[in-house]
Scaffold this motif. Sequence first.
Motif, PDB file in Angstrom:
ATOM      1  N   PHE A  47       0.833  -1.206   0.000  1.00  0.00           N
ATOM      2  CA  PHE A  47       0.000   0.000   0.000  1.00  0.00           C
ATOM      3  C   PHE A  47       0.870   1.259   0.000  1.00  0.00           C
ATOM      4  O   PHE A  47       0.612   2.205  -0.742  1.00  0.00           O
ATOM      5  CB  PHE A  47      -0.922  -0.011   1.224  1.00  0.00           C
ATOM      6  CG  PHE A  47      -1.654   1.277   1.443  1.00  0.00           C
ATOM      7  CD1 PHE A  47      -2.819   1.547   0.735  1.00  0.00           C
ATOM      8  CD2 PHE A  47      -1.199   2.209   2.367  1.00  0.00           C
ATOM      9  CE1 PHE A  47      -3.499   2.740   0.942  1.00  0.00           C
ATOM     10  CE2 PHE A  47      -1.867   3.396   2.572  1.00  0.00           C
ATOM     11  CZ  PHE A  47      -3.023   3.665   1.857  1.00  0.00           C
ATOM     12  N   SER A  48       1.908   1.256   0.814  1.00  0.00           N
ATOM     13  CA  SER A  48       2.773   2.443   0.910  1.00  0.00           C
ATOM     14  C   SER A  48       3.465   2.752  -0.416  1.00  0.00           C
ATOM     15  O   SER A  48       3.692   3.915  -0.738  1.00  0.00           O
ATOM     16  CB  SER A  48       3.808   2.275   2.033  1.00  0.00           C
ATOM     17  OG  SER A  48       4.825   1.365   1.678  1.00  0.00           O
ATOM     18  N   ILE A  49       3.775   1.714  -1.172  1.00  0.00           N
ATOM     19  CA  ILE A  49       4.405   1.928  -2.484  1.00  0.00           C
ATOM     20  C   ILE A  49       3.396   2.523  -3.470  1.00  0.00           C
ATOM     21  O   ILE A  49       3.675   3.517  -4.137  1.00  0.00           O
ATOM     22  CB  ILE A  49       4.992   0.614  -3.037  1.00  0.00           C
ATOM     23  CG1 ILE A  49       6.179   0.173  -2.187  1.00  0.00           C
ATOM     24  CG2 ILE A  49       5.406   0.776  -4.496  1.00  0.00           C
ATOM     25  CD1 ILE A  49       6.659  -1.226  -2.482  1.00  0.00           C
ATOM     26  N   PHE A  50       2.213   1.912  -3.552  1.00  0.00           N
ATOM     27  CA  PHE A  50       1.208   2.395  -4.498  1.00  0.00           C
ATOM     28  C   PHE A  50       0.745   3.812  -4.172  1.00  0.00           C
ATOM     29  O   PHE A  50       0.474   4.600  -5.066  1.00  0.00           O
ATOM     30  CB  PHE A  50       0.014   1.435  -4.569  1.00  0.00           C
ATOM     31  CG  PHE A  50       0.287   0.218  -5.381  1.00  0.00           C
ATOM     32  CD1 PHE A  50       0.518   0.304  -6.748  1.00  0.00           C
ATOM     33  CD2 PHE A  50       0.326  -1.034  -4.790  1.00  0.00           C
ATOM     34  CE1 PHE A  50       0.787  -0.820  -7.510  1.00  0.00           C
ATOM     35  CE2 PHE A  50       0.588  -2.169  -5.540  1.00  0.00           C
ATOM     36  CZ  PHE A  50       0.822  -2.057  -6.901  1.00  0.00           C
ATOM     37  N   GLU A  51       0.666   4.112  -2.899  1.00  0.00           N
ATOM     38  CA  GLU A  51       0.227   5.441  -2.482  1.00  0.00           C
ATOM     39  C   GLU A  51       1.381   6.440  -2.400  1.00  0.00           C
ATOM     40  O   GLU A  51       1.157   7.605  -2.105  1.00  0.00           O
ATOM     41  CB  GLU A  51      -0.481   5.361  -1.127  1.00  0.00           C
ATOM     42  CG  GLU A  51      -1.805   4.632  -1.171  1.00  0.00           C
ATOM     43  CD  GLU A  51      -2.841   5.354  -2.007  1.00  0.00           C
ATOM     44  OE1 GLU A  51      -2.989   6.576  -1.858  1.00  0.00           O
ATOM     45  OE2 GLU A  51      -3.496   4.678  -2.820  1.00  0.00           O
ATOM     46  N   LYS A  52       2.605   5.938  -2.614  1.00  0.00           N
ATOM     47  CA  LYS A  52       3.811   6.777  -2.485  1.00  0.00           C
ATOM     48  C   LYS A  52       3.825   7.491  -1.134  1.00  0.00           C
ATOM     49  O   LYS A  52       4.116   8.683  -1.044  1.00  0.00           O
ATOM     50  CB  LYS A  52       3.904   7.762  -3.647  1.00  0.00           C
ATOM     51  CG  LYS A  52       4.049   7.097  -4.985  1.00  0.00           C
ATOM     52  CD  LYS A  52       4.156   8.111  -6.093  1.00  0.00           C
ATOM     53  CE  LYS A  52       4.460   7.422  -7.389  1.00  0.00           C
ATOM     54  NZ  LYS A  52       3.389   7.177  -8.260  1.00  0.00           N
ATOM     55  N   ASN A  53       3.478   6.727  -0.105  1.00  0.00           N
ATOM     56  CA  ASN A  53       3.334   7.266   1.239  1.00  0.00           C
ATOM     57  C   ASN A  53       4.544   6.868   2.086  1.00  0.00           C
ATOM     58  O   ASN A  53       4.622   5.733   2.577  1.00  0.00           O
ATOM     59  CB  ASN A  53       2.028   6.760   1.861  1.00  0.00           C
ATOM     60  CG  ASN A  53       1.704   7.446   3.158  1.00  0.00           C
ATOM     61  OD1 ASN A  53       2.579   7.691   3.972  1.00  0.00           O
ATOM     62  ND2 ASN A  53       0.436   7.747   3.343  1.00  0.00           N
ATOM     63  N   ILE A  54       5.448   7.797   2.236  1.00  0.00           N
ATOM     64  CA  ILE A  54       6.687   7.529   2.982  1.00  0.00           C
ATOM     65  C   ILE A  54       6.394   7.197   4.437  1.00  0.00           C
ATOM     66  O   ILE A  54       7.003   6.280   5.005  1.00  0.00           O
ATOM     67  CB  ILE A  54       7.650   8.735   2.872  1.00  0.00           C
ATOM     68  CG1 ILE A  54       8.143   8.860   1.431  1.00  0.00           C
ATOM     69  CG2 ILE A  54       8.814   8.601   3.835  1.00  0.00           C
ATOM     70  CD1 ILE A  54       8.931  10.117   1.162  1.00  0.00           C
ATOM     71  N   ASN A  55       5.445   7.900   5.050  1.00  0.00           N
ATOM     72  CA  ASN A  55       5.135   7.646   6.461  1.00  0.00           C
ATOM     73  C   ASN A  55       4.616   6.227   6.676  1.00  0.00           C
ATOM     74  O   ASN A  55       4.980   5.574   7.645  1.00  0.00           O
ATOM     75  CB  ASN A  55       4.139   8.680   6.986  1.00  0.00           C
ATOM     76  CG  ASN A  55       4.753  10.055   7.097  1.00  0.00           C
ATOM     77  OD1 ASN A  55       5.958  10.195   7.300  1.00  0.00           O
ATOM     78  ND2 ASN A  55       3.938  11.085   6.951  1.00  0.00           N
ATOM     79  N   SER A  56       3.764   5.758   5.768  1.00  0.00           N
ATOM     80  CA  SER A  56       3.273   4.373   5.874  1.00  0.00           C
ATOM     81  C   SER A  56       4.413   3.384   5.707  1.00  0.00           C
ATOM     82  O   SER A  56       4.497   2.393   6.437  1.00  0.00           O
ATOM     83  CB  SER A  56       2.196   4.094   4.825  1.00  0.00           C
ATOM     84  OG  SER A  56       1.031   4.795   5.115  1.00  0.00           O
ATOM     85  N   ALA A  57       5.274   3.634   4.734  1.00  0.00           N
ATOM     86  CA  ALA A  57       6.410   2.740   4.506  1.00  0.00           C
ATOM     87  C   ALA A  57       7.295   2.681   5.750  1.00  0.00           C
ATOM     88  O   ALA A  57       7.690   1.593   6.183  1.00  0.00           O
ATOM     89  CB  ALA A  57       7.220   3.205   3.294  1.00  0.00           C
ATOM     90  N   LEU A  58       7.595   3.842   6.315  1.00  0.00           N
ATOM     91  CA  LEU A  58       8.421   3.875   7.528  1.00  0.00           C
ATOM     92  C   LEU A  58       7.739   3.111   8.662  1.00  0.00           C
ATOM     93  O   LEU A  58       8.381   2.321   9.363  1.00  0.00           O
ATOM     94  CB  LEU A  58       8.697   5.316   7.947  1.00  0.00           C
ATOM     95  CG  LEU A  58       9.636   6.108   7.044  1.00  0.00           C
ATOM     96  CD1 LEU A  58       9.617   7.589   7.433  1.00  0.00           C
ATOM     97  CD2 LEU A  58      11.049   5.554   7.120  1.00  0.00           C
ATOM     98  N   PHE A  59       6.444   3.346   8.845  1.00  0.00           N
ATOM     99  CA  PHE A  59       5.707   2.679   9.914  1.00  0.00           C
ATOM    100  C   PHE A  59       5.777   1.160   9.776  1.00  0.00           C
ATOM    101  O   PHE A  59       6.111   0.452  10.732  1.00  0.00           O
ATOM    102  CB  PHE A  59       4.243   3.142   9.921  1.00  0.00           C
ATOM    103  CG  PHE A  59       3.386   2.362  10.869  1.00  0.00           C
ATOM    104  CD1 PHE A  59       3.433   2.608  12.229  1.00  0.00           C
ATOM    105  CD2 PHE A  59       2.540   1.360  10.410  1.00  0.00           C
ATOM    106  CE1 PHE A  59       2.648   1.881  13.117  1.00  0.00           C
ATOM    107  CE2 PHE A  59       1.756   0.631  11.279  1.00  0.00           C
ATOM    108  CZ  PHE A  59       1.811   0.887  12.645  1.00  0.00           C
ATOM    109  N   PHE A  60       5.467   0.648   8.576  1.00  0.00           N
ATOM    110  CA  PHE A  60       5.438  -0.806   8.399  1.00  0.00           C
ATOM    111  C   PHE A  60       6.840  -1.422   8.446  1.00  0.00           C
ATOM    112  O   PHE A  60       7.012  -2.530   8.950  1.00  0.00           O
ATOM    113  CB  PHE A  60       4.680  -1.192   7.130  1.00  0.00           C
ATOM    114  CG  PHE A  60       3.196  -1.098   7.312  1.00  0.00           C
ATOM    115  CD1 PHE A  60       2.508  -2.079   8.003  1.00  0.00           C
ATOM    116  CD2 PHE A  60       2.483  -0.015   6.826  1.00  0.00           C
ATOM    117  CE1 PHE A  60       1.140  -1.990   8.206  1.00  0.00           C
ATOM    118  CE2 PHE A  60       1.110   0.091   7.021  1.00  0.00           C
ATOM    119  CZ  PHE A  60       0.443  -0.904   7.712  1.00  0.00           C
ATOM    120  N   LEU A  61       7.844  -0.713   7.958  1.00  0.00           N
ATOM    121  CA  LEU A  61       9.217  -1.218   8.067  1.00  0.00           C
ATOM    122  C   LEU A  61       9.666  -1.266   9.524  1.00  0.00           C
ATOM    123  O   LEU A  61      10.357  -2.204   9.943  1.00  0.00           O
ATOM    124  CB  LEU A  61      10.178  -0.370   7.237  1.00  0.00           C
ATOM    125  CG  LEU A  61      10.071  -0.548   5.724  1.00  0.00           C
ATOM    126  CD1 LEU A  61      10.887   0.517   5.006  1.00  0.00           C
ATOM    127  CD2 LEU A  61      10.507  -1.937   5.293  1.00  0.00           C
TER     128      LEU A  61
END
Length: 117
Positions: free
Chosen positions: A67-81
Amino acid sequence: MSTLTIILIVFVALEHIYFLILEMFLWSKPKTIKAFGLKSKQFAIETKVLAANQGLYNGFLAAGLIFSIFEKNINSALFFLICVTLAGIYGSYSTKRIKLFYVQAIPAIIALITFTL
């Protein structure tokens, strides 16, 4: 997000999809029993429901990363990582299996580091 970061996030997500498959569908198979260092096939059968629940959580981690990739959402990517990293740290500590740290946490940590490049 850089191309390298996206590639690493995809790698981490694919790992967690693989964990989902192992834990939800292949838990009592010989290769999975060996991979997870389970005591026996009987133990795997007895813990199948717990493993499936764990697999579902791994699927949620993968979904969040995708989801974070498709939405280009850095905060989501950081959170899930960070979630993956903490799961890898806790999992390796609680199971006394350092391999889990290298397989789960290290790829997520490397992906996190790429955000600073």
